[in-house]
Design a protein around this motif. Structure first.
Motif, PDB file in Angstrom:
ATOM      1  N   ARG A 289      42.842  45.678  46.280  1.00  0.00           N
ATOM      2  CA  ARG A 289      43.436  45.000  45.122  1.00  0.00           C
ATOM      3  C   ARG A 289      44.033  46.010  44.143  1.00  0.00           C
ATOM      4  O   ARG A 289      43.788  47.199  44.232  1.00  0.00           O
ATOM      5  CB  ARG A 289      42.380  44.147  44.413  1.00  0.00           C
ATOM      6  N   TRP A 290      44.769  45.494  43.178  1.00  0.00           N
ATOM      7  CA  TRP A 290      45.363  46.383  42.165  1.00  0.00           C
ATOM      8  C   TRP A 290      44.274  46.907  41.231  1.00  0.00           C
ATOM      9  O   TRP A 290      43.092  46.589  41.408  1.00  0.00           O
ATOM     10  CB  TRP A 290      46.505  45.663  41.402  1.00  0.00           C
ATOM     11  N   SER A 291      44.672  47.720  40.235  1.00  0.00           N
ATOM     12  CA  SER A 291      43.632  48.314  39.397  1.00  0.00           C
ATOM     13  C   SER A 291      43.558  47.675  38.015  1.00  0.00           C
ATOM     14  O   SER A 291      43.323  48.362  37.022  1.00  0.00           O
ATOM     15  CB  SER A 291      43.822  49.823  39.308  1.00  0.00           C
ATOM     16  N   GLN A 292      43.769  46.341  37.977  1.00  0.00           N
ATOM     17  CA  GLN A 292      43.472  45.614  36.733  1.00  0.00           C
ATOM     18  C   GLN A 292      42.670  44.365  37.099  1.00  0.00           C
ATOM     19  O   GLN A 292      43.002  43.249  36.702  1.00  0.00           O
ATOM     20  CB  GLN A 292      44.763  45.249  36.002  1.00  0.00           C
ATOM     21  N   CYS A 293      41.618  44.624  37.874  1.00  0.00           N
ATOM     22  CA  CYS A 293      40.795  43.513  38.368  1.00  0.00           C
ATOM     23  C   CYS A 293      39.986  42.866  37.252  1.00  0.00           C
ATOM     24  O   CYS A 293      39.336  41.849  37.466  1.00  0.00           O
ATOM     25  CB  CYS A 293      39.843  44.023  39.442  1.00  0.00           C
TER      26      CYS A 293
END
Ligand code: PDD
Length: 280
Positions: free
Chosen positions: A138-142
């Motif tokens: 996933r991206w890094s603003q979970c």
């Protein structure tokens, strides 16, 4: 009955435009709120998180907390009398006249529905559940509860195909959270969970679990957990609004605590049940 933009209508009559940015881009924020015996559990923290998330992505919050609370209660009043249910709430940036990546001022779309669900069952939970581990793609603003959940649903489907409850996610050998829940381990009587930050959703249930452990006099620490720590744990739990706190006793075919639920989980679970009855 569901709620869409000011109206309570039948679910099969609820439609959103193809120009809605929630549909086109997943440009929207959501919440899931459990409701026990008609009482919304942890409503304020859920509404606060919604407000924070909307601010982060620059979608105006269409309602004050008081108005949200009123709408949530109205939604519940429109449901058949389910013992327990959970509310799904979504706010999209709104509809534009055409598809474009950028946006100007739009009217947010608000959708809410409520679904009945079975309360957690202590005896079933005592049997323990299984999980598998995967790298977190996933991206890094979970930490933002966005509806762009493609990676999460891929993991959920993989869990289903593997006949396990959850997928535990790993970044650079650190296990952070799961595809739709937070993760805890217990080692030598202390409860550990990943600190808040960009790699986990700050779960509302996670906070309640930490408070319950605290109440029971159990030490808690919010620190990164390595994959080795995970497999070496005395207990592993997951938490979410729909699962409460659930023990995991098998990960990637490896038994945790010889496949038995540990001694700390029942204390925290039982305290959680008290919190449910107190917090309306
Ligand atoms: N999921 N981490 C992720 C990635 C989640 O999707 C969720 C919740 C949690 C736990 O958050 P909370 O305790 O606030 O429910 C952690 C919800 C239930 C869902 O997507 O349906």
């Amino acid at each position: 009955m569901v709620y869409l933009n000011g109206n309570f209508i039948k679910k099969n009559k609820a439609f959103v435009s193809v120009m809605d940015r929630g549909f086109l881009f997943g440009d929207s924020i959501y919440e899931v709120l459990p409701v026990y015996e008609g009482n919304i559990f942890c409503m304020k923290p859920h509404l606060d998180r919604l407000d924070n998330n909307l601010k982060t992505v620059n979608i105006p919050n269409p309602h004050t907390s008081e108005k949200w609370a009123k709408l949530l209660r109205e939604l519940l009043a429109h449901q058949p009398k389910h013992k327990h249910q959970y509310i799904y709430l979504q706010v999209t940036r709104g509809c534009d006249v055409d598809r474009k990546h950028t946006y100007d001022k739009l009217e947010p779309t608000v959708y809410m529905q409520s679904t009945s669900f079975e309360d957690s069952n202590r005896d079933e939970y005592l049997l323990g559940a299984s999980a598998i581990t995967r790298d977190d793609i996933r991206w890094s603003q979970c930490n933002i509860k966005v509806t762009s959940l493609l990676a999460n649903i891929m993991y959920a489907q993989e869990a289903k195909q593997n006949n396990v409850e959850e997928v535990i996610l790993c970044r650079d050998n650190v296990v952070t959270e799961c595809s739709s829940s937070n993760l805890f381990i217990v080692k030598n009587g202390c409860v550990y969970t990943h600190p808040k930050g960009p790699h986990i959703l700050p779960g509302i249930t996670r906070e309640v679990v930490l408070e319950c452990a605290d109440y029971c006099g159990i030490n808690t620490e919010e620190v990164p957990i390595s994959k080795e720590d995970l497999f070496d744990a005395d207990e592993v739990w997951i938490s979410s609004s729909t699962r409460e706190v659930l023990p995991i006793t098998k990960i990637d075919s490896v038994l945790i605590n010889q496949g038995q639920v540990g001694e700390i989980w029942p204390l925290v679970y039982d305290r959680f049940q008290v919190e449910k009855s107190l917090n309306g």
